[in-house]
Design a protein around this motif. Structure first.
Motif, mmCIF file in Angstrom:
data_model
loop_
_atom_site.group_PDB
_atom_site.id
_atom_site.type_symbol
_atom_site.label_atom_id
_atom_site.label_comp_id
_atom_site.label_asym_id
_atom_site.label_seq_id
_atom_site.Cartn_x
_atom_site.Cartn_y
_atom_site.Cartn_z
ATOM 1 N N PRO A 77 0.819 -1.217 0.000
ATOM 2 C CA PRO A 77 0.000 0.000 0.000
ATOM 3 C C PRO A 77 0.851 1.264 0.000
ATOM 4 C CG PRO A 77 -0.860 -1.585 1.588
ATOM 5 C CD PRO A 77 0.461 -2.126 1.107
ATOM 6 N N GLU A 126 2.641 2.424 -2.502
ATOM 7 C CA GLU A 126 3.708 2.426 -3.506
ATOM 8 C C GLU A 126 3.209 3.023 -4.823
ATOM 9 O OE1 GLU A 126 7.072 -0.526 -3.768
ATOM 10 O OE2 GLU A 126 5.446 -1.863 -3.149
ATOM 11 N N LEU A 153 -6.560 0.694 -5.107
ATOM 12 C CA LEU A 153 -5.526 0.615 -6.136
ATOM 13 C C LEU A 153 -5.957 1.386 -7.371
ATOM 14 C CD1 LEU A 153 -2.950 -0.695 -7.412
ATOM 15 C CD2 LEU A 153 -4.408 -2.657 -7.991
ATOM 16 N N ASN A 191 -0.300 9.906 -5.398
ATOM 17 C CA ASN A 191 0.524 8.965 -4.644
ATOM 18 C C ASN A 191 1.046 9.600 -3.359
ATOM 19 O OD1 ASN A 191 3.761 7.837 -4.502
ATOM 20 N ND2 ASN A 191 2.087 6.371 -4.357
ATOM 21 N N THR A 224 -2.167 4.136 -3.849
ATOM 22 C CA THR A 224 -1.307 3.150 -4.502
ATOM 23 C C THR A 224 -1.546 3.222 -6.000
ATOM 24 O OG1 THR A 224 -1.526 1.709 -2.578
ATOM 25 C CG2 THR A 224 -0.629 0.725 -4.584
#
Length: 235
Positions: free
Chosen positions: A31, A33, A163, A189, A194
């Protein structure tokens, strides 16, 4: 350390009688990234994205996204998981020109059955946040490419996905609009979203992700910080 948001274990996918599109790929994304997947046409990067999204199924191996075994879900279950847990942004926007910008952005929430008032508030919030609220009643065919991609990003964020998947999000944009979308992904981000980005654009990968994965012939060949990616990664 947090549990992985994405976990692929020895995933392979072959189409017809050709060579594997992916061969025994293992990958973990945590999570928060921001990850870029780089590779030339036919390398397997789009297949990898489709497997993560549940748009395709592996022949072997497992795919887990946000705690769900995507490879075990039926079509209805995979569609529901995408609708509620995954936002997707594409190269060519896939907006509906007969709907207004607001209606395009609100569509995922309406499909999920959220109350109309809540949906309209969320759509207005996203349009303001992304700087396109002045186009709320406009139809997408009246917007520039960069503006349309911002609408597409707002739509992808509508259901607060764990996501965000982006497939060549700047591929149809001019340089200025592409840089605008790159900054937007960086900002998202930085706020904790993510992001997994598929691209052939090394500059985009370096500007808005902190990790790059290079794929060639269906295999991961490099997995390292963005600034260290070799130019041949996108040939």
């Amino acid at each position: 350390m947090s549990m992985p948001l994405i976990e692929l274990c020895e995933v392979s996918r072959r189409y017809d009688d050709g060579p594997p599109a992916l061969h025994e790929v293992s990958l973990t994304v945590r999570p928060g990234e921001a990850v870029a997947i780089l590779g030339p046409s036919g390398s397997g990067k789009s297949t990898l994205l489709n497997l993560i999204a549940g748009l395709d199924r592996p022949d072997t191996g497992t795919v887990t996204v946000d705690g769900a075994r995507i490879d075990q879900l039926g079509e209805t279950g995979a569609a529901l998981h995408r609708r509620t847990r995954i936002g997707m942004v594409f190269q060519f926007f896939h907006l509906l020109d007969d709907l207004t910008v607001t209606d395009n952005v609100a569509l995922p929430a309406r499909l999920a059955g959220l109350p109309r008032g809540e949906t309209e508030r969320r759509a207005a919030e996203l349009l303001e946040r992304l700087g396109i609220d002045r186009h709320a009643r406009t139809h997408p065919d009246r917007l520039s490419g960069g503006e349309r991609q911002r609408v597409a990003v707002a739509r992808a964020l509508m259901n607060r996905p764990a996501l965000l998947l982006a497939d060549e999000p700047t591929g149809a944009l001019d340089t200025a609009a592409g840089q605008d979308v790159s900054r937007l992904l960086t900002e998202l981000n930085a706020e904790g979203q993510t992001v997994v980005l598929v691209t052939h654009d090394l500059a985009l990968a370096r500007s808005c992700t902190s990790r790059t994965i290079r794929i060639a012939d269906g295999r991961i060949t490099h997995d390292q910080p963005s600034r260290a990616v070799a130019p041949e990664a996108v040939r």
